[in-house]
Scaffold this motif. Structure first.
Motif, PDB file in Angstrom:
ATOM      1  N   ILE A  12       4.837  -1.624  -6.859  1.00 59.04           N
ATOM      2  CA  ILE A  12       5.496  -0.992  -5.723  1.00 59.04           C
ATOM      3  C   ILE A  12       4.431  -0.594  -4.704  1.00 59.04           C
ATOM      4  O   ILE A  12       3.445   0.052  -5.044  1.00 59.04           O
ATOM      5  CB  ILE A  12       6.322   0.242  -6.171  1.00 59.04           C
ATOM      6  CG1 ILE A  12       6.987   0.909  -4.956  1.00 59.04           C
ATOM      7  CG2 ILE A  12       5.487   1.228  -6.958  1.00 59.04           C
ATOM      8  CD1 ILE A  12       7.973   2.018  -5.337  1.00 59.04           C
ATOM      9  N   ARG A  13       4.628  -0.971  -3.459  1.00 53.62           N
ATOM     10  CA  ARG A  13       3.637  -0.700  -2.417  1.00 53.62           C
ATOM     11  C   ARG A  13       4.305  -0.179  -1.146  1.00 53.62           C
ATOM     12  O   ARG A  13       3.997  -0.598  -0.040  1.00 53.62           O
ATOM     13  CB  ARG A  13       2.821  -1.970  -2.091  1.00 53.62           C
ATOM     14  CG  ARG A  13       1.997  -2.510  -3.235  1.00 53.62           C
ATOM     15  CD  ARG A  13       0.991  -1.519  -3.756  1.00 53.62           C
ATOM     16  NE  ARG A  13       0.112  -1.022  -2.736  1.00 53.62           N
ATOM     17  CZ  ARG A  13      -1.042  -1.599  -2.395  1.00 53.62           C
ATOM     18  NH1 ARG A  13      -1.416  -2.703  -3.007  1.00 53.62           N
ATOM     19  NH2 ARG A  13      -1.804  -1.085  -1.461  1.00 53.62           N
ATOM     20  N   ASN A  14       5.236   0.707  -1.290  1.00 49.52           N
ATOM     21  CA  ASN A  14       5.858   1.319  -0.124  1.00 49.52           C
ATOM     22  C   ASN A  14       6.101   2.802  -0.377  1.00 49.52           C
ATOM     23  O   ASN A  14       6.064   3.273  -1.526  1.00 49.52           O
ATOM     24  CB  ASN A  14       7.185   0.628   0.224  1.00 49.52           C
ATOM     25  CG  ASN A  14       8.214   0.772  -0.886  1.00 49.52           C
ATOM     26  OD1 ASN A  14       8.162   0.059  -1.891  1.00 49.52           O
ATOM     27  ND2 ASN A  14       9.134   1.697  -0.729  1.00 49.52           N
ATOM     28  N   GLY A  15       6.363   3.533   0.721  1.00 50.37           N
ATOM     29  CA  GLY A  15       6.610   4.964   0.601  1.00 50.37           C
ATOM     30  C   GLY A  15       5.406   5.699   0.039  1.00 50.37           C
ATOM     31  O   GLY A  15       4.246   5.388   0.364  1.00 50.37           O
ATOM     32  N   LYS A  37      -5.464  -1.815  -7.892  1.00 42.52           N
ATOM     33  CA  LYS A  37      -6.179  -0.587  -8.203  1.00 42.52           C
ATOM     34  C   LYS A  37      -7.254  -0.285  -7.163  1.00 42.52           C
ATOM     35  O   LYS A  37      -7.483   0.878  -6.809  1.00 42.52           O
ATOM     36  CB  LYS A  37      -6.811  -0.685  -9.596  1.00 42.52           C
ATOM     37  CG  LYS A  37      -7.466   0.605 -10.070  1.00 42.52           C
ATOM     38  CD  LYS A  37      -7.992   0.461 -11.492  1.00 42.52           C
ATOM     39  CE  LYS A  37      -8.633   1.760 -11.966  1.00 42.52           C
ATOM     40  NZ  LYS A  37      -9.170   1.640 -13.355  1.00 42.52           N
ATOM     41  N   SER A  38      -7.902  -1.331  -6.651  1.00 45.38           N
ATOM     42  CA  SER A  38      -8.954  -1.133  -5.656  1.00 45.38           C
ATOM     43  C   SER A  38      -8.394  -0.643  -4.320  1.00 45.38           C
ATOM     44  O   SER A  38      -9.112  -0.049  -3.522  1.00 45.38           O
ATOM     45  CB  SER A  38      -9.732  -2.436  -5.442  1.00 45.38           C
ATOM     46  OG  SER A  38      -8.943  -3.402  -4.769  1.00 45.38           O
ATOM     47  N   GLU A  39      -7.110  -0.902  -4.088  1.00 50.63           N
ATOM     48  CA  GLU A  39      -6.490  -0.541  -2.820  1.00 50.63           C
ATOM     49  C   GLU A  39      -5.720   0.775  -2.878  1.00 50.63           C
ATOM     50  O   GLU A  39      -5.227   1.246  -1.847  1.00 50.63           O
ATOM     51  CB  GLU A  39      -5.531  -1.650  -2.373  1.00 50.63           C
ATOM     52  CG  GLU A  39      -6.226  -2.962  -2.060  1.00 50.63           C
ATOM     53  CD  GLU A  39      -5.236  -4.065  -1.762  1.00 50.63           C
ATOM     54  OE1 GLU A  39      -5.681  -5.136  -1.326  1.00 50.63           O
ATOM     55  OE2 GLU A  39      -4.020  -3.846  -1.966  1.00 50.63           O
ATOM     56  N   THR A  40      -5.605   1.348  -4.052  1.00 51.02           N
ATOM     57  CA  THR A  40      -4.826   2.577  -4.204  1.00 51.02           C
ATOM     58  C   THR A  40      -5.639   3.674  -4.880  1.00 51.02           C
ATOM     59  O   THR A  40      -6.587   3.404  -5.613  1.00 51.02           O
ATOM     60  CB  THR A  40      -3.564   2.322  -5.049  1.00 51.02           C
ATOM     61  OG1 THR A  40      -3.956   1.738  -6.311  1.00 51.02           O
ATOM     62  CG2 THR A  40      -2.602   1.396  -4.341  1.00 51.02           C
ATOM     63  N   ARG A  41      -5.231   4.899  -4.606  1.00 48.95           N
ATOM     64  CA  ARG A  41      -5.824   6.043  -5.294  1.00 48.95           C
ATOM     65  C   ARG A  41      -4.994   6.357  -6.527  1.00 48.95           C
ATOM     66  O   ARG A  41      -3.825   5.991  -6.615  1.00 48.95           O
ATOM     67  CB  ARG A  41      -5.862   7.254  -4.369  1.00 48.95           C
ATOM     68  CG  ARG A  41      -6.743   7.061  -3.142  1.00 48.95           C
ATOM     69  CD  ARG A  41      -6.728   8.319  -2.280  1.00 48.95           C
ATOM     70  NE  ARG A  41      -7.421   8.109  -1.029  1.00 48.95           N
ATOM     71  CZ  ARG A  41      -8.736   8.260  -0.868  1.00 48.95           C
ATOM     72  NH1 ARG A  41      -9.479   8.632  -1.903  1.00 48.95           N
ATOM     73  NH2 ARG A  41      -9.292   8.059   0.306  1.00 48.95           N
TER      74      ARG A  41
END
Length: 298
Positions: free
Chosen positions: A213-216, A283-287
């Motif tokens: 999931i990559r929104n909100g 993982k590299s793009e998210t905290r």
């Protein structure tokens, strides 16, 4: 033999029926609550110790039923049911001031939202949290001990520590101050964050068209729901400490809760996600927690 087969068929039928499963879980918690109240009243010791003993016994009752039904997820609602029940019990006969009322309102709001989320995802008593099944497969003969200690007792002790500051505030009629209001707002905002994250996740699972999931709130955070849970109890603890700085040690519950998520829940969830293609990039793009864009991202 015939009687055993008949009982087995009835149990199987009950566990497959969603409505019947709901009724069973509700009855389990009613029994656990009644036993807990009886135990609390039976011990003539300090209130916090009586509460701890009662909480442990109520957890044992829930554990016994989880073994009977062969499903550790019977315990799942305990996390959200325990705090409002405890606060309500201590509020009875108590002359509540503004701080006490606000604490109860925030905790009940959090509990109703989290319990509703559990109810929404609850299929029946055949459904067990994937983490428990994984632990059973990995621990084999040690699973009964892991089930009792890790799945039941440790979370009970953590949430006991989390709700203890609110109980202390209600019981002591602590006066509200500006700092308390600020942190109560943090808790309320955290509960709203959790609810928003859960709704977004439910929509994603219903219309799943990507591995992650990559929104909100999930756009830059892998676990915004866990962040909400952590902030919820830090807000409660610090609101009480602002009103009574000498009870700073009551933050131990919030600390334990944070450690539980950082050391157990998040690593387990990430390990499961890591089986999917593209996890390293994701993982590299998210905290891990904060829903904030990484500065290193272009």
């Amino acid at each position: 033999m015939i009687r055993n087969n008949l009982c087995g068929e009835r149990m199987k039928s009950l566990k497959q029926n969603r409505a019947a499963s709901f009724v069973v879980v509700v009855l389990v918690y009613v029994i656990a609550a009644v036993v807990g109240v009886f135990v609390y009243q039976a011990f003539a010791v300090d209130w916090w110790l009586s509460l701890l003993i009662a909480d442990i016994v109520a957890t044992v009752v829930t554990f016994v039923f989880s073994v009977i039904f062969g499903n550790a997820s019977v315990y799942d609602p305990y996390w959200s049911v325990q705090p409002p029940v405890i606060l309500a019990a201590f509020a009875v006969g108590q002359k509540l001031n503004a701080f006490g009322v606000l604490l109860i309102v925030v905790v009940v709001f959090w509990a109703l939202r989290l319990t509703a989320n559990w109810a929404y995802t609850f299929a029946n008593l055949n459904h067990q949290d994937w983490r428990y099944t994984m632990l059973k497969e990995k621990t084999s003969v040690l699973y009964p001990a892991i089930n009792f200690v890790g799945i039941h007792m440790v979370p009970t002790l953590v949430v006991y520590g989390c709700v203890l500051p609110a109980v202390y505030a209600v019981k002591s009629s602590l006066a509200l101050n500006a700092g308390s209001v600020v942190f109560l707002c943090v808790s309320l905002g955290a509960a709203i964050m959790q609810g928003t994250a859960d709704i977004q996740m439910h929509k994603f699972r219903k219309n799943k068209n990507a591995p992650f999931i990559r929104n909100g709130l999930w756009k830059y955070s892998r676990h915004p729901n866990y962040l909400g849970e952590i902030l919820m109890w830090w807000g409660i603890a610090l609101s009480v400490i602002c009103a009574a700085p000498d009870v700073w040690y009551l933050a131990v519950g919030a600390i334990a809760n944070t450690v539980l998520f950082l050391a157990v829940s998040i690593p387990i969830a990430d390990a499961r996600q890591s089986r999917k293609d593209g996890f390293a990039e994701y993982k590299s793009e998210t905290r891990m927690l904060l829903p904030i864009k990484k500065f290193s991202e272009t």
